[in-house]
Design an enzyme around this catalytic site. Structure first.
Site, mmCIF file in Angstrom:
data_model
loop_
_atom_site.group_PDB
_atom_site.id
_atom_site.type_symbol
_atom_site.label_atom_id
_atom_site.label_comp_id
_atom_site.label_asym_id
_atom_site.label_seq_id
_atom_site.Cartn_x
_atom_site.Cartn_y
_atom_site.Cartn_z
ATOM 1 C CE LYS A 112 144.949 -8.085 3.264
ATOM 2 N NZ LYS A 112 145.327 -6.811 3.918
HETATM 3 C C1 LIG Z 1 146.580 -6.419 4.155
HETATM 4 C C2 LIG Z 1 146.799 -4.979 4.405
HETATM 5 C C3 LIG Z 1 148.042 -4.378 4.198
HETATM 6 C C4 LIG Z 1 149.254 -5.171 3.765
HETATM 7 O O1 LIG Z 1 149.100 -5.712 2.488
HETATM 8 P P1 LIG Z 1 150.044 -6.921 2.006
HETATM 9 O O2 LIG Z 1 149.544 -7.316 0.668
HETATM 10 O O3 LIG Z 1 149.876 -7.993 3.036
HETATM 11 O O4 LIG Z 1 151.418 -6.393 1.980
HETATM 12 C C5 LIG Z 1 148.140 -3.020 4.387
HETATM 13 N N1 LIG Z 1 147.087 -2.274 4.798
HETATM 14 C C6 LIG Z 1 145.878 -2.820 5.015
HETATM 15 C C7 LIG Z 1 144.759 -1.951 5.470
HETATM 16 C C8 LIG Z 1 145.684 -4.183 4.828
HETATM 17 O O5 LIG Z 1 144.485 -4.722 5.041
#
Ligand SMILES: *Cc1c(COP(=O)(O)O)cnc(C)c1O
Length: 462
Positions: A112
């Site tokens: 993210k």
């Molecule tokens: C947010 C997240 C996901 C899922 O991603 P999306 O975009 O919500 O599908 C998977 N793994 C980790 C470590 C995350 O932080």
């Protein structure tokens, strides 16, 4: 470039407006009116280029005149300078034709950061020149919140409030949210699960009086700017393996469908992607839906991959919008049905979805077993989310096409699950080794819209 809502009735916005707004006023999500494409020559030119240069080429067509080229290049440079790896998103090989895309070298050790760091830069630039101040409220299952706080801490024109489910995030995730000392950062522990946090956030956006009073802005994965920033690493990784001359496939550990949807955008832009595989944990509403069983909410079962503990996948609405031929009325109707428990996808839309996305799931045991096996066979220590991707990818990949599995978090972010599977407690990278010594600051709040609203307005002295 103009942005329209998936529910068809909100105002059409520019990139800057869509980014600063987040959720559309009709409850929908903003998407570009048209998806720009890159030529083969433009994609070929990415071979050997820096991550930052790829980011510029991929994102530039979407931002219109929000930033000049020079400004945009500078924002990109600032965003990724905080990363702990020169390649930003390095590829590691797991097996013949199976690769792991390491997306965890940012400041909070999860993918993210790729989106949030550039969003922080873009907000600062856009608000600074308008002399405006906004209140960012986000809901998190752990990683979005820490990434947002890291991206916005100390910035002049934003306050950040992050709602996270009390007791349901890992200690590293919690500490990343509660230890920043800047006064514009507020961590709110909500008595509920992630879907409750997300629902309260939607309630705040739909309360127009409150929304306007605090100048609410959203940076959850519904924000188009976030999806856009994630399109970049599909290009950078595919090109390292020979695209556009060679097709590749991706497997993506999925919760809110933002990351995998970015892969779909990359495909629409002209990147030769064969399969896009959705990998879920035991909270498998997306896997069931893509197998034709409708989209029906269950209860969230907490898992060792908490960032994927989701029943309502907000970005799936964008996929539905395209599958229903961009019919906003049809999407609004489905979302009304979802409010009552769920919906069935029409046959035509299902065909579209299945032609784009494949899917699979991993149980808790399968996740742990994958962490154990891949440490033995490759020496790689996988976080539980990445392990789910690797397991599903191994089931679905074909010998002829390289498979790239997205590693969404660093194993040290989820040390308990990794230690249980391997006996090894993964250490934090040296740059954040003192996390457990820093004092924490947080507020417990009831799972209640009025309680949250009054907490936020008080904190802002409004
Ligand atoms: C947010 C997240 C996901 C899922 O991603 P999306 O975009 O919500 O599908 C998977 N793994 C980790 C470590 C995350 O932080």
């Amino acid at each position: 470039m103009r942005y329209i809502s998936t529910r068809g009735t909100a105002p059409i916005l520019s990139f800057e407006e869509a980014m600063l707004t987040g959720l559309a006023r009709d409850g929908g999500l903003y998407v570009p009116e048209e998806i720009p494409t890159l030529t083969k020559a433009q994609i070929t030119a990415m071979q050997g280029a820096s991550y930052e240069d790829v980011a510029f080429t991929v994102m530039r067509p979407f931002i219109g005149d929000t930033f000049t080229d020079a400004e945009f290049r500078e924002l990109i440079a600032n965003a990724y300078a905080t990363f702990g790896h020169a390649a930003r998103a390095p590829l590691v090989q797991l097996a013949p034709n199976h690769f792991l895309l390491e997306l965890f070298h940012g400041p909070t050790l999860a993918f993210k950061d790729f989106a949030m760091q550039i969003i922080g830069q873009m907000f600062q630039k856009a608000l600074g020149r308008k002399g405006e101040r906004v209140t960012i409220v986000g809901a998190t299952s752990g990683d979005t919140g820490s990434a947002a706080i890291e991206a916005f801490r100390g910035l002049d024109n934003v306050d950040v409030f992050i709602l996270y489910p009390h007791g349901r995030v890992s200690e590293v995730q919690r500490r990343q949210m509660t230890t920043p000392v800047e006064a514009n950062v507020h961590a709110l522990a909500v008595d509920g699960d992630f879907d409750d946090c997300q629902a309260r956030l939607k309630d705040m956006f739909n309360d127009f009086e409150f929304r306007d009073r605090v100048k609410l802005a959203g940076v959850n994965s519904i924000n188009w700017g976030r999806v856009l920033a994630q399109v970049v690493y599909y290009f950078s990784s595919a090109v390292s393996l020979g695209a556009p001359a060679r097709e590749v496939s991706f497997t993506v550990p999925t919760g809110n469908f933002g990351d995998i949807f970015a892969g779909y955008i990359a495909k629409r832009m002209g990147l030769p992607i064969k399969d896009l595989v959705v990998a879920t944990n035991q909270n498998d509403i997306l896997d069931r839906c893509l197998k034709g069983q409708g989209y029906h909410k269950g209860v969230v079962h907490p898992s060792i991959s908490p960032s994927m503990d989701i029943q309502v996948s907000s970005n799936f609405e964008r996929a539905l919008f395209d599958a229903y031929d961009r019919d906003g009325n049809a999407v609004a109707q489905l979302m009304t049905e979802l409010g009552q428990g769920g919906f069935d996808v029409s046959q035509g839309a299902m065909q579209v979805l299945q032609s784009i996305y494949k899917s699979g799931r991993a149980s808790e045991d399968e996740t742990s077993d994958t962490i154990t096996t891949f440490l033995k066979t490759t020496g790689e220590l996988l976080c539980p989310h990445s392990a789910i991707g690797v397991k599903v990818a191994d089931e679905q990949r074909e010998e002829a096409t390289p498979m790239i599995t997205l590693a969404t978090a660093h194993p040290a972010k989820f040390p308990d699950a990794v230690e249980a599977a391997t006996g090894i407690r993964p250490p934090l990278p040296p740059r954040m080794a003192d996390l457990f010594e820093r004092p924490e600051r947080l507020t417990r709040v009831a799972n209640d819209l009025d309680a949250l609203k009054s907490h936020i307005t008080k904190a802002l002295n409004l």
